[in-house]
Enzyme design. Sequence first.
Site, PDB file in Angstrom:
ATOM      1  N   GLY A   9       5.170  63.125  43.717  1.00  9.62           N
ATOM      2  CA  GLY A   9       4.799  62.072  44.668  1.00  9.62           C
ATOM      3  C   GLY A   9       4.111  60.878  44.046  1.00  9.62           C
ATOM      4  N   GLN A  10       4.244  60.723  42.720  1.00 11.58           N
ATOM      5  CA  GLN A  10       3.616  59.573  42.067  1.00 11.58           C
ATOM      6  C   GLN A  10       4.440  58.318  42.330  1.00 11.58           C
ATOM      7  OE1 GLN A  10       3.108  59.935  37.797  1.00 11.58           O
ATOM      8  NE2 GLN A  10       1.730  58.173  37.700  1.00 11.58           N
ATOM      9  N   ASP A  48      -8.269  53.210  48.107  1.00 12.05           N
ATOM     10  CA  ASP A  48      -6.821  53.239  48.261  1.00 12.05           C
ATOM     11  C   ASP A  48      -6.403  52.315  49.403  1.00 12.05           C
ATOM     12  OD1 ASP A  48      -4.471  55.555  47.409  1.00 12.05           O
ATOM     13  OD2 ASP A  48      -4.094  54.305  49.176  1.00 12.05           O
ATOM     14  N   HIS A  89      -6.881  60.572  42.661  1.00 11.24           N
ATOM     15  CA  HIS A  89      -7.296  60.361  44.046  1.00 11.24           C
ATOM     16  C   HIS A  89      -8.533  61.220  44.316  1.00 11.24           C
ATOM     17  CE1 HIS A  89      -3.368  58.664  45.676  1.00 11.24           C
ATOM     18  NE2 HIS A  89      -2.909  59.270  44.588  1.00 11.24           N
ATOM     19  N   HIS A  99      -3.773  57.818  37.854  1.00 16.26           N
ATOM     20  CA  HIS A  99      -4.866  57.591  38.803  1.00 16.26           C
ATOM     21  C   HIS A  99      -5.251  58.920  39.424  1.00 16.26           C
ATOM     22  CE1 HIS A  99      -0.979  56.858  40.736  1.00 16.26           C
ATOM     23  NE2 HIS A  99      -1.491  57.381  41.842  1.00 16.26           N
ATOM     24  N   ASN A 109      -1.188  63.025  41.452  1.00 15.82           N
ATOM     25  CA  ASN A 109       0.255  63.099  41.642  1.00 15.82           C
ATOM     26  C   ASN A 109       0.944  62.704  40.338  1.00 15.82           C
ATOM     27  OD1 ASN A 109       0.018  63.780  44.390  1.00 15.82           O
ATOM     28  ND2 ASN A 109      -0.156  61.632  44.972  1.00 15.82           N
TER      29      ASN A 109
END
Length: 112
Positions: A91-92, A29, A100, A98, A85
């Site tokens: 909170g995307q 990230d 995390h 994806h 998310n």
Amino acid sequence: MDCIFCKIANKEINSALIYEDDSVVAFRDLNPQAPQHILIVPKKHVANIIELDDKELAAHIFVDVVPKIAKEVGVADSGFRIVVNTGEEGGQTVNHLHVHLIGGRKMTWPPG
Ligand code: DGP
């Protein structure tokens, strides 16, 4: 489609991949929240988990890829967190599914 994760997956943008196979890439990230913060991304564009209708891909990510990377980066035994998310309140910020994988420090709960 102007999708940053499609471009990373297609190698249109040069990114240090830490894992790649036929259907998935993984890379660190840009804004890490822990010593280990890796994004696992399907190569095909899927906007979010609501749009994910591919059970084989879902199983591949969670059964094969997550444990493999967790072991490789050394958090399988110490523990880690998986976050997906989804949508605005989730909170995307990148509208390409994806996962995390976050670890290397003690996590707090509940999330903010
Ligand atoms: P989310 O908030 O769940 O949509 O997370 C998106 C994450 O993607 C965020 O933590 C930052 C990361 N990110 C965004 N753009 C890039 C990029 O171009 N390269 C990398 N490595 N990470 C990115």
